[in-house]
Structures are given as structure tokens and as C-alpha cells.
Enzyme design. Structure first.
Site, PDB file in Angstrom:
ATOM      1  N   ASP A 140      41.066 103.905 -19.136  1.00 44.44           N
ATOM      2  CA  ASP A 140      41.998 104.883 -19.705  1.00 44.44           C
ATOM      3  C   ASP A 140      43.099 105.274 -18.726  1.00 44.44           C
ATOM      4  O   ASP A 140      44.235 105.520 -19.125  1.00 44.44           O
ATOM      5  CB  ASP A 140      41.231 106.129 -20.150  1.00 44.44           C
ATOM      6  N   LYS A 166      35.070 104.729 -23.617  1.00 42.44           N
ATOM      7  CA  LYS A 166      34.658 104.336 -24.972  1.00 42.44           C
ATOM      8  C   LYS A 166      33.544 103.302 -24.945  1.00 42.44           C
ATOM      9  O   LYS A 166      32.891 103.048 -25.958  1.00 42.44           O
ATOM     10  CB  LYS A 166      35.855 103.800 -25.755  1.00 42.44           C
ATOM     11  N   CYS A 214      35.643 107.487 -12.627  1.00 45.15           N
ATOM     12  CA  CYS A 214      36.374 108.498 -11.845  1.00 45.15           C
ATOM     13  C   CYS A 214      35.533 109.754 -11.622  1.00 45.15           C
ATOM     14  O   CYS A 214      34.784 110.183 -12.493  1.00 45.15           O
ATOM     15  CB  CYS A 214      37.685 108.828 -12.524  1.00 45.15           C
ATOM     16  N   GLU A 266      45.248 109.769 -25.554  1.00 44.08           N
ATOM     17  CA  GLU A 266      44.954 110.894 -24.665  1.00 44.08           C
ATOM     18  C   GLU A 266      46.245 111.482 -24.117  1.00 44.08           C
ATOM     19  O   GLU A 266      47.216 110.755 -23.876  1.00 44.08           O
ATOM     20  CB  GLU A 266      44.080 110.438 -23.491  1.00 44.08           C
ATOM     21  N   SER A 291      42.244 113.727 -22.112  1.00 44.99           N
ATOM     22  CA  SER A 291      41.339 113.139 -21.136  1.00 44.99           C
ATOM     23  C   SER A 291      40.379 114.206 -20.655  1.00 44.99           C
ATOM     24  O   SER A 291      40.693 115.404 -20.656  1.00 44.99           O
ATOM     25  CB  SER A 291      42.153 112.606 -19.955  1.00 44.99           C
TER      26      SER A 291
END
Length: 557
Positions: A78, A121, A191, A442, A468
Site C-alpha cells: 500500500d 489485503k 511497517c 486509502e 491507512s
């Protein structure tokens, strides 16, 4: 064994000949076939180590008497897809992952599965597939990234996005921006804050589908490889006991996961994914369930972006099981739900210890008495909207201001970075929902720009898109119905006053019913933004954000 359908008897001699072509011995062909669903690739930092995880899982399965066979699942980063057309392809991969994994698992009649996801996802997509295929399944993720260090402080990807806004505002220089760029993401892994990937990996433990440590053991720790081997052992034990995903993922375990979500302060994206997982087991999950659970579930963790702690800190404090133990002792968790450990969740967490009462606050000393998420309703969002309440500045929990209306994320970003947004404004970004986007992009770039430019405690942002897990502030997403189907967000005019009361669970447009009806009569649907390929098909089948953006055949209920 289920795999006997594929490999046993005279009629399956051709299939056995193809297994021979793979180099399988006669002894291996006779063993239970365990599919290792590995989402390794070389573009997603959270997935670059999954080849090592897969090898450890295969070793564990083989040692426990199974025949491991690996096949792939896709994954989008993402962060890399953010801010351009690529973000339209993030959420939509959840259903591609579920569909393709279902196809591979059933076509080849695997006896059991080990799922190896990590980012965003990929995790819910594989959980959805596990529910559909319903053979013994264990999840083992790739683990979180270690926090970076910039200017003597721990930092993460959200700090990087906000640094762009700080540079634009002139509060940091180019050298400082480069220091962020070089240091916020120092290792492989998902992350390092409580963003979507880590939220879903932690909730996989709460659901009972992952072993303890699945959500928190850092990607670079050797303990992660040990966990992968244990996942191989565990799936063979589940096969022997015939414990299946639908024995584990039940209405009660999903509500457990929602409770843990509130305590951890997870990403708002969990309010897309939990309904989608529930849909697969036939549980009609209403996002409004979040509010009564939030009212009785205290927020125990303030991980980035809500606070200064990171996934490595949660791991050292005792991990997800320590959080569940706090909730269990308070009577907030159904302890009878089954897990992949072969024990109930109550039995599994019985010896868990909270080693750091600042990272995991005790139940009697929470950060807030209510949970991390809230669902707001009102004439602007009759079917609901979602906000990460634990990441909102106290002064923005109640806010009223003029609407600044944008029909795309790109137009909003240009206005924010161009200094055209003022204190007190309510930024409205619409036509970015599941159908309107299509793909429900997002909004990390605009929320980070608002925070980086020093407007996070004075400006709200609402959208029919999503945020996000790295977003913070009064960021209200999943506004339903979305603009593309004529939801009230499509009727907002520039300058209209929008009233937000997060603790009061309301979001309203200060416009009379008569005026809204007049605007509704004048509203015309927009031409689709995408008219070819997968996104066209997705837009035709996708439901609204409040239903988890699940896919349905038109007319199906």
C-alpha cells in the site's frame, strides 16, 4: 484424506504420473498433502522474507509427517501504491487473493493449508479463503518491521508521509527530509506501527487462526522462523484432530477479534475486513456492533501512529496474548472459542503476562475507557462511517466547520499542499468509495499532509474512501452510502456546515431535509472512472463500505 480424491485409485493414475513429474516419491505421495500458500515477492518489504518463512513451515510439516507443497498468493504494498492510480488496485486484491487461493486449494484437493501472508489485503484475503475451503489451516505471517530511528526518536512510515507535509510547510529542510527517507523503514517486515497489516496479523491471533506471536514477533528475529516451524507442526495436529477454520472462525471469535481491535487501537480497515470474513461464514456483521463493544472495552495500547510505541514494544510487553489476558480477566472475551493451538483462547492465554504496563495498560488504567474505533451515523452517513477515535486529538472529538468539497483525492492533495485549507475546515473527499473509486483508495497522503502542515488539531477529513492504518487525526472514512450511488456525501456543497461528534457517535450536515431532498432530485450519477478490466467488473459487483466492500452478484442479498 481429502487428497485421495486427487491421487488414489485407478482413475487417478494420470494424476500420480504428474506428481512423479514433480519428483515426488511414492512415500511422499501417500502422505497428507499440505498446501503452503506463500505470498513472497520482491516488491513488498513485508514479503521479501517470506521465502525463508515458507521453507521453515515446509520443514515443520515434513517433520510432522505431511507432504508440503507451496503455491503463491499475490500482495500489493500500500505504501508504494499510495498517491497514484495503483492505490485503486489495493483493496480489490483482497478478493483476487481469496478467489485464487480457493481455486488452487480445491482444484488440487489439499488436506490442509498453511497461509503465509503479511501485508494489508493479503491477510484478510487468505482468511476469507480459509473459511471457504475449510480444511485445517494455520496462519503464520512474515512479522513486523523494526522501527526506524530519526533524530534520536523511533519512527515509522507514517512519520515519512508527515515529513512531506512538514517540508512543504517549511518546518524541516531537505537534509532532514532525506534523513527520514533513509531511516524510517530499516528492515524487512510489515511497517512498524499498528497499521492495517499489523492490525490484521494481530487480529488473526484473536480470531484463533494464528499461533501466539503471529502478529508481533519482528520479521528479523530468528524466533519468527521457529514460529513458522511450529505452524507446520500445528497444522498436522489440526489435521489429526479435524479442527477446521469454521470451527475457529465463528460469530463469537469475530466479536472477540473486534474487542481486541478496540483494546489495541487497530486500523479502521479492520472494519472492512472483519465484515468480509464474517460474510464468508454466514455471519451478517453490522459495523455498528463496534459501538457497544467500544463502550465497554478500554483502549489499552497507543501504538504508532496514535502514540510513541511500536510493534517490537508490544512484542516485548507480552504480545497480543497479554492484551487478550487483560480482557479475559475483565470478562470481555469469550474464552471458549477454539484456536489453532488445539486449546480454547481462554486456555491458550492463561499464562500470559503483561511485562510493560505502559505499552499494554492494565484494564484499570487504560488510555481511554472506550475502544479505539467508533462508528458515526447521521444524515451525512445514514449507513455509518468509521473513525480511529484513539488517534484523534482531544480537541477534535467534537468539531463543526465549513465543508471544503473535492471530487477526488488528487484535487484535495493539491489544495492542502497549496495552502488553501484553513483551520476549522472539514475536507470532504468523495467519489472514492468502492464503486466510485473504484477500489476505495486509502487517504494517507491527505491526512499526513494535514498533520505535517500543523492542521491535525483543527481540520477534519471525511471520505467515502478509506484511510491507512498510518492515518491519524479526525479522519472519518467509509461514509456510506457512497457518493457514486447517490449517498448524502454527494449532496454536500462548498461551505455547508458539517457537525462531528465522535463521542456522541454522530456526523451531520447542517442542511434542512427539504434542501437535501431538492439536491437529491437534481443529482446525476457520474460516468464510471474505469470502463475496462478487473476494476470495471469489481465496481459492478462491490457493495458499500459499511458491508465490508464484499463482492456480490448484482441482485444477490
Amino acid at each position: 484424506m481429502k487428497s485421495d480424491n486427487m491421487k488414489s485409485g485407478l482413475q487417478q493414475a494420470p494424476a500420480r504420473s504428474l506428481l512423479n513429474a514433480l519428483g515426488m516419491t511414492e512415500e511422499e505421495i501417500k502422505k497428507p498433502m499440505v498446501g503452503i500458500v506463500c505470498s513472497y515477492n520482491e516488491i513488498v518489504p513485508g514479503h521479501m522474507n517470506l521465502d525463508k518463512i515458507a521453507e521453515a513451515v515446509k520443514l515443520g510439516v515434513a517433520e510432522a509427517g505431511g507432504m508440503p507443497v507451496m503455491f503463491p498468493a499475490i500482495a500489493v504494498c500500500d505504501g508504494i501504491a499510495m498517491g497514484h492510480i495503483g492505490m485503486k488496485y489495493s483493496l480489490v486484491t483482497r478478493d483476487l487473493i481469496a478467489d485464487s487461493t480457493e481455486a488452487m486449494a480445491i482444484a488440487h484437493q489439499f488436506d490442509a493449508l498453511v497461509m503465509i501472508p503479511n501485508c494489508d489485503k493479503n491477510v484478510p484475503g487468505l482468511l476469507m479463503a480459509a473459511a471457504r475451503v475449510n480444511v485445517p489451516t494455520v496462519f503464520v505471517s512474515g512479522g513486523p518491521m523494526m522501527a526506524g530511528h530519526v533524530m534520536g526518536q523511533k519512527r515509522s512510515l507514517s512519520s515519512m508521509f508527515e515529513a512531506v507535509g512538514q517540508f512543504t510547510a517549511g518546518t524541516i529542510d531537505e537534509n532532514q527530509l532525506n534523513e527520514f527517507e533513509s531511516n524510517v523503514c530499516p528492515t524487512c517486515g510489515s511497517c512498524s506501527g499498528m497499521y492495517t497489516a499489523n492490525s490484521m496479523n494481530c487480529l488473526t491471533e484473536a480470531l484463533g487462526m494464528g499461533l501466539p506471536g503471529n502478529g508481533t514477533i519482528p520479521a528479523v528475529y530468528s524466533e519468527r522462523l521457529k514460529l513458522a516451524k511450529r505452524a507446520g507442526y500445528a497444522v498436522m495436529e489440526m489435521l489429526a484432530k479435524d479442527i477446521r477454520p469454521r470451527d475457529i472462525m465463528t460469530k463469537e471469535s469475530i466479536l472477540n477479534a473486534l474487542t481486541v481491535d478496540m483494546a489495541l487501537g487497530c486500523s479502521t480497515n479492520s472494519m472492512l475486513h472483519l465484515p468480509a470474513i464474517a460474510h464468508e461464514i454466514g455471519f451478517d456483521f453490522d459495523i455498528a456492533f463496534a459501538n457497544p463493544i467500544s463502550e465497554k472495552t478500554p483502549n489499552l495500547c497507543h501504538l504508532a501512529p496514535a502514540g510513541p510505541t511500536y510493534m517490537e514494544d508490544l512484542n516485548e510487553a507480552g504480545g497480543v496474548y497479554a492484551v487478550i489476558k487483560e480482557l479475559l480477566d475483565a470478562g470481555l472475551i469469550n474464552g471458549d472459542c477454539m484456536t489453532v493451538t488445539g486449546k480454547t483462547i481462554g486456555e491458550a492465554v492463561a499464562n500470559s503476562v503483561n511485562r510493560n504496563p505502559e505499552v499494554i495498560r492494565p484494564i484499570d488504567n487504560p488510555y481511554t475507557k472506550t475502544g479505539g474505533l467508533a462508528v458515526l451515523k447521521g444524515n451525512l452517513a445514514p449507513d455509518g462511517s468509521v473513525v480511529k477515535r484513539s488517534a484523534v486529538a482531544p480537541e477534535m472529538l467534537k468539531h463543526s466547520g465549513p465543508a471544503r468539497v473535492f471530487d477526488s483525492e488528487d484535487d484535495a492533495i493539491e489544495a492542502i499542499l497549496g495552502g488553501k485549507i484553513n483551520e476549522g475546515d472539514v475536507v470532504v473527499i468523495r467519489y472514492e468509495g468502492p464503486k466510485g473509486g473504484p477500489g476505495m483508495r486509502e487517504m494517507l497522503n491527505p491526512t499526513s499532509a494535514i498533520a505535517g502542515m500543523g492542521l491535525g488539531s483543527t481540520v477534519a477529513l471525511i471520505t467515502d474512501g478509506r484511510f491507512s492504518g498510518a492515518s491519524r487525526g479526525a479522519s472519518i472514512g467509509h461514509v456510506s452510502p457512497e457518493a457514486a450511488v447517490g449517498g448524502p456525501i454527494a449532496l454536500v456543497h462548498e461551505g455547508d456546515i458539517i457537525e462531528i461528534d465522535i463521542n456522541g457517535l454522530s456526523i451531520n450536515l447542517a442542511v434542512s431535509d427539504e434542501e437535501l431532498e431538492k439536491r437529491r432530485a437534481e443529482w446525476q450519477p457520474r460516468e464510471p472512472k474505469v470502463t475496462t478490466g478487473y476494476l470495471r467488473r469489481y465496481a459492478a459487483m462491490v457493495t458499500s463500505g459499511n458491508r465490508g466492500a464484499v463482492l456480490e452478484v448484482p441482485g444477490e442479498k
